[in-house]
Design a protein around this motif. Structure first.
Motif: not given
Length: 221
Positions: A191-219
């Motif tokens: 489940e954790a792996a799928q959560n992270l893969l979902n977050v990765i799929e939703g990332l855009a170049p503008d998100d580079t350099g940031q820190f996200f949790d498993w739900a896609g929220k910025a930390v």
């Protein structure tokens, strides 16, 4: 077909991520210490494996890490810090990913979107720290966050569509965490792996350099 490189693929989350990517029809190159002798804290070993890896990858996931090394449990307070335990934490959780990131430009394509993701931890957030303790582990994860952020800036100069991020997977039920779960809710590696893969799929170049949790929220840093 997408190509994926997973470093730390013998661990609970790394193995689950590799399985999930293969199930999606992606080509997975899996590296680990136990299966391939990929010793992430040894510069020559990292260089040998990565320089010998052909082609570029749409995703590089660094799924390595350690919470307890050589029996040294996370400290309850600053009074328990030892030089050896802290250096071990920095070697595995900060130096290791930095050595892999050294080769990032050779692993990612220049002409399309690609993601380089490193597992971090919310406890590495300085802004989110309200209870103290776990000094060495917290500090090593804070260091890897800075390493990722710095690498993202440099990488974007040559790879404008690249996305280099730190990810917090949540508390994953693996041997890595079993002694420390306590009252914290945990999820299985799959489940954790799928959560992270979902977050990765939703990332855009503008998100580079940031820190996200498993739900896609910025930390917070």
């Amino acid at each position: 077909m997408k190509r994926v490189l997973i470093i730390g693929a013998s661990g609970g989350l790394g193995a689950a991520a590799a399985k999930a990517c293969r199930a999606r029809g992606e080509t997975v190159v899996a590296l680990s210490r136990s299966a391939d002798g990929f010793e992430i804290t040894e510069e020559t070993a990292v260089a040998k494996h990565l320089e010998g890896t052909e082609g570029s990858f749409d995703l590089v996931l660094v799924a390595t890490g350690a919470l307890e090394i050589d029996g040294a449990a996370p400290e309850k307070s600053i009074r328990s810090v030892t030089a050896a335990a802290m250096m071990d934490q920095f070697a595995v959780n900060a130096l290791g990913p930095a050595l892999v990131l050294r080769h990032a430009a050779d692993l990612l394509p220049r002409d399309r979107r690609a993601v380089f993701a490193v597992l971090s931890a919310r406890v590495g957030s300085i802004g989110d720290n309200r209870i103290g303790g776990w000094v060495s582990y917290r500090s090593a994860k804070a260091a890897v966050n800075q390493i990722v952020h710095t690498a993202s800036i440099e990488l974007s100069r040559t790879h404008p569509q690249s996305i280099c991020v730190a990810l917090h997977p949540g508390t994953v039920a693996t041997p890595f965490t079993e002694k420390y779960l306590g009252r914290h809710p945990s999820v299985p590696p799959e489940e954790a792996a799928q959560n992270l893969l979902n977050v990765i799929e939703g990332l855009a170049p503008d998100d580079t350099g940031q820190f996200f949790d498993w739900a896609g929220k910025a930390v917070p840093w």
